[in-house]
Design an enzyme around this catalytic site. Structure first.
Site, mmCIF file in Angstrom:
data_model
loop_
_atom_site.group_PDB
_atom_site.id
_atom_site.type_symbol
_atom_site.label_atom_id
_atom_site.label_comp_id
_atom_site.label_asym_id
_atom_site.label_seq_id
_atom_site.Cartn_x
_atom_site.Cartn_y
_atom_site.Cartn_z
ATOM 1 N N HIS A 1 -2.277 17.281 -4.576
ATOM 2 C CA HIS A 1 -0.875 17.198 -4.172
ATOM 3 C C HIS A 1 0.000 17.933 -5.188
ATOM 4 O O HIS A 1 0.459 17.335 -6.168
ATOM 5 C CB HIS A 1 -0.443 15.735 -4.070
ATOM 6 C CG HIS A 1 -1.243 14.928 -3.100
ATOM 7 N ND1 HIS A 1 -2.523 14.491 -3.384
ATOM 8 C CD2 HIS A 1 -0.951 14.488 -1.845
ATOM 9 C CE1 HIS A 1 -2.983 13.807 -2.345
ATOM 10 N NE2 HIS A 1 -2.049 13.797 -1.399
ATOM 11 N N HIS B 1 3.048 19.162 0.168
ATOM 12 C CA HIS B 1 2.769 17.792 -0.298
ATOM 13 C C HIS B 1 1.307 17.584 -0.690
ATOM 14 O O HIS B 1 1.016 17.231 -1.828
ATOM 15 C CB HIS B 1 3.151 16.771 0.774
ATOM 16 C CG HIS B 1 2.636 15.392 0.479
ATOM 17 N ND1 HIS B 1 3.229 14.560 -0.448
ATOM 18 C CD2 HIS B 1 1.569 14.705 0.967
ATOM 19 C CE1 HIS B 1 2.547 13.429 -0.512
ATOM 20 N NE2 HIS B 1 1.537 13.486 0.338
ATOM 21 N N GLU C 1 4.137 -12.932 -2.452
ATOM 22 C CA GLU C 1 2.746 -12.953 -2.922
ATOM 23 C C GLU C 1 2.267 -11.581 -3.389
ATOM 24 O O GLU C 1 1.597 -11.467 -4.418
ATOM 25 C CB GLU C 1 1.809 -13.463 -1.820
ATOM 26 C CG GLU C 1 1.993 -14.927 -1.448
ATOM 27 C CD GLU C 1 3.026 -15.138 -0.360
ATOM 28 O OE1 GLU C 1 3.178 -16.290 0.086
ATOM 29 O OE2 GLU C 1 3.688 -14.151 0.033
ATOM 30 N N HIS D 1 -2.649 -21.522 8.790
ATOM 31 C CA HIS D 1 -2.665 -21.804 7.357
ATOM 32 C C HIS D 1 -4.054 -22.196 6.845
ATOM 33 O O HIS D 1 -4.199 -22.508 5.666
ATOM 34 C CB HIS D 1 -1.670 -22.916 7.030
ATOM 35 C CG HIS D 1 -0.243 -22.463 7.018
ATOM 36 N ND1 HIS D 1 0.332 -21.818 8.085
ATOM 37 C CD2 HIS D 1 0.721 -22.546 6.055
ATOM 38 C CE1 HIS D 1 1.598 -21.528 7.787
ATOM 39 N NE2 HIS D 1 1.847 -21.956 6.560
#
Length: 670
Positions: free
Chosen positions: A43, A274, A421, A483
């Protein structure tokens, strides 16, 4: 305010003129496009676009010493857009890191080279973290910056006073983790974190407005950041912005408007620069545009000398720091903290905990016995930095010795991460990489999916980070299948160099903590129950969990049946053993990863006998066939859970003492 961290450049680097700095930036561009071309992959666009910004940062502001690359009080540079790795490698070669030679640059993306396609942590080569998955470096940078503030609160400005710079692009800021991390940084007011945003308006698919029209400065102002916008190719604007950011009382975003592939005659400002080599003709044109008439990988002596003078600048500050720490009352503490070996410090604590659990035989959830372990560990080991993703009371991660860190006071050891998280896990990686701290934090095991990319990177980087993941099965109960982890333990075990502990009682929990803290080269996950469990292990000096699996209860003679179980199902195996009319051996498997690392002789002693083999775990079968074989009986889950009280769920899904007995008798009669 004036900071010791922003050590004044010496006279030689102060005198660098704008034309000199432009030539130095062009050296980065040339090395980057040459290396990508030789590798035939990579890149080039980002390094060419951000070369001016990087040149100003390194020559005017950065506190570092390539000849002492692991100096603890160095500034940190995090390349979150890891695809632009040649920017970092070029800088580290030009400034004089011994390990980053021109041969390494020429071997970009080749097997065995430290110049990997995306940066892989190598502190002594100036690579602070492993990046590539976009946004991760931003999350790491929050951890680096937070570690600096925590350690500054302990040791003071004389020993800890440095900046964290993170370079990122549009892709980093599109990733959700950037929101989690930057929101947290603003909340904690991490004013020594400076983000240099490569605002080039280009994505792989084309212009960023195909998918991204955010007003990024306003977004960061909403987080509580200071924001500055500059022309990313204007030396004076860049310098003024970084100087202002260093004096800010908030974290700072500097939006640098750049041209991707700067200097390329037809690919500048285009997505075509890129992620692919520019091509020989384009490189020839770029050399002409940049006034760089030099052969591939050739940097003229005067330009290389200017860069090496930049690398020399931090020697005096590094020397002064060493003098300060050598006479500091904190020298021994600081040295031991950064050395990272805490096994001897925690050994007596773990021994005491095991004795207490064996004597008192509590019937507690392992999340509770984990909390009891932390009560004593955190008190004994100040550098344990805890936290939770808004589940502190459920995870039992906060103890009497915990003090919450906030923007007014960093002299604490507990972080309220909020419901972040992924950002939490990435920040813990940054703290571990920074050195001098041992991060741990909690959430429900179900939400390991949110943390997983950062757990994987911790394993790849060999970083000690401890994830306390509670409510580890259908034992969660009424909250239901959304859960209840089913596949999560197996999925986490599948990550190389990640140790998953599922202890059956307080004694195995204490042993798991000892192993997690003592392993300096890997993350650990403690999968802990919501429901209470009996104490099954007796008082013992040896850490049996270190074997990964061991005989918890044996038969009088060669076993007819061997039951392997982990965590909350071990007590079911013990109960079943009493009801099976045969010689039964029960093997506890608190850490399958460690079991697979044992000697062949030990592994065979538990696995290779003629007995009927049964495995029991309230999760999916994956992984257990390595122990019991593909045609033995597994008692566990093969579907999602349900919403009901935990006892009803274990009965409904057939994870019971009776099911084990029935399976054993059926096999014995076959």
């Amino acid at each position: 305010m004036t900071s010791q961290s922003a050590a004044a450049p010496d006279a030689q680097t102060q005198d660098l003129t704008t034309p000199q700095l432009k030539s130095m930036a062009n050296a980065i561009r040339a090395l980057s496009m040459d290396a990508v071309q030789k590798a035939n992959s990579g890149h080039p666009g980002m390094p060419m676009g951000m070369a001016d910004v990087a040149t100003v940062l390194y020559s005017k502001f950065l506190k570092f010493n390539p000849k002492d690359p692991e100096w603890p009080d160095r500034d940190r540079v995090i390349l979150s857009g890891g695809h632009g790795s040649m920017l970092l490698y070029s800088l580290n070669y030009l400034t004089g890191y011994d390990k980053m030679t021109i041969e390494e640059i020429k071997n970009f993306r080749q097997l065995g080279a430290i110049t990997a396609g995306h940066p892989e942590v190598e502190h002594n080569a100036g690579i602070e973290t492993t990046t590539g998955p976009l946004g991760q470096g931003i999350g790491n940078a929050v951890g680096f910056a937070l570690a600096e503030r925590i350690l500054n609160g302990r040791y003071g400005d004389g020993l800890v006073n440095h900046y964290t710079y993170v370079m990122c692009g549009d892709g980093d800021l599109m990733e959700g983790i950037s929101h989690e991390a930057c929101s947290l940084a603003g909340h904690l007011n991490l004013n020594k974190m400076i983000m240099l945003y490569d605002d080039n308006s280009i994505s792989i698919d084309g212009s960023t407005d195909l998918s991204f029209i955010d007003d990024t400065p306003k977004r960061f102002e909403a987080y509580g950041w200071n924001t500055i916008s500059v022309d990313g190719h204007n030396i004076d604007e860049i310098e003024a912005a970084i100087a202002k950011a260093q004096d800010s009382d908030k974290p700072t975003l500097i939006s640098c408007k750049t041209k991707i592939g700067y200097g390329a005659p037809t690919k500048e400002g285009s997505s075509s620069s890129h992620g692919a080599p520019l091509g020989e003709d384009e490189i020839k044109g770029a050399r002409e545009n940049l006034d760089w008439p030099h052969a591939p990988f050739e940097v003229p002596d005067d330009i290389l000398e200017d860069w090496r003078s930049v690398g020399e600048r931090g020697k005096a500050a590094c020397h002064d720091w060493k003098n300060r720490i050598n006479i500091s009352d904190w020298q021994d503490c600081h040295t031991k903290a950064h050395a990272g070996d805490y096994a001897a410090a925690i050994a007596p604590v773990i021994a005491e905990l095991k004795k207490e659990f064996a004597a008192e035989k509590p019937k507690k959830a392992t999340r509770q016995t984990s909390g009891m372990c932390l009560e004593k560990l955190v008190e004994s080991l100040w550098l344990m930095i805890g936290g939770s993703a808004d589940l502190t009371g459920s995870n039992n991660t906060k103890v009497a010795a915990s003090k919450v860190i906030n923007k007014e006071d960093y002299e604490g050891n507990y972080i309220n991460y909020g419901v972040r998280e992924h950002g939490m896990a990435a920040a813990m990686n940054g703290m571990a990489l920074h050195g001098g701290l041992l991060p741990y934090a909690g959430t429900f095991l179900q939400f390991a999916d949110y943390s997983r990319p950062s757990i994987r990177l911790a394993a790849l980087m060999k970083q000690r980070v401890v994830h306390v993941m509670t409510h580890d099965s259908i034992g969660l109960g009424e909250d239901g299948p959304t859960h209840q982890p089913v596949e999560h333990v197996a999925a986490l075990r599948a990550i190389p160099n990640n140790y998953v502990f599922r202890p059956c009682d307080g004694i195995e929990t204490a042993e798991s903590w000892e192993l997690a803290i003592s392993n300096q080269n890997a993350p650990s996950v403690l999968a802990l129950t919501r429901q209470g469990l009996p104490t099954l292990c007796g008082d013992r000096k040896e850490n049996m969990t270190a074997k990964g699996a061991y005989i918890l209860q044996d038969s009088d003679s060669e076993p007819d049946v061997t039951i392997f179980a982990s965590g909350s199902e071990v007590h079911l195996a013990i109960e079943a053993a009493e009801k099976i009319d045969a010689n039964v051996r029960v093997v506890s498997v608190p850490c399958m990863d460690l079991f697979f690392e044992q000697s062949g002789e030990y592994f065979q002693s538990l696995v290779c006998n003629k007995s009927v083999k049964i495995a029991v775990e309230a999760g999916i079968r994956q992984g257990w066939d390595h122990i019991i074989g593909g045609h033995s009986t597994f008692i566990g889950m093969n579907s999602f859970g349900a919403s009901a009280p935990a006892p009803a769920l274990f009965e409904h899904f057939g994870i019971t003492t009776e099911a084990i007995v029935e399976a054993a008798n059926k096999k014995l009669k076959a």
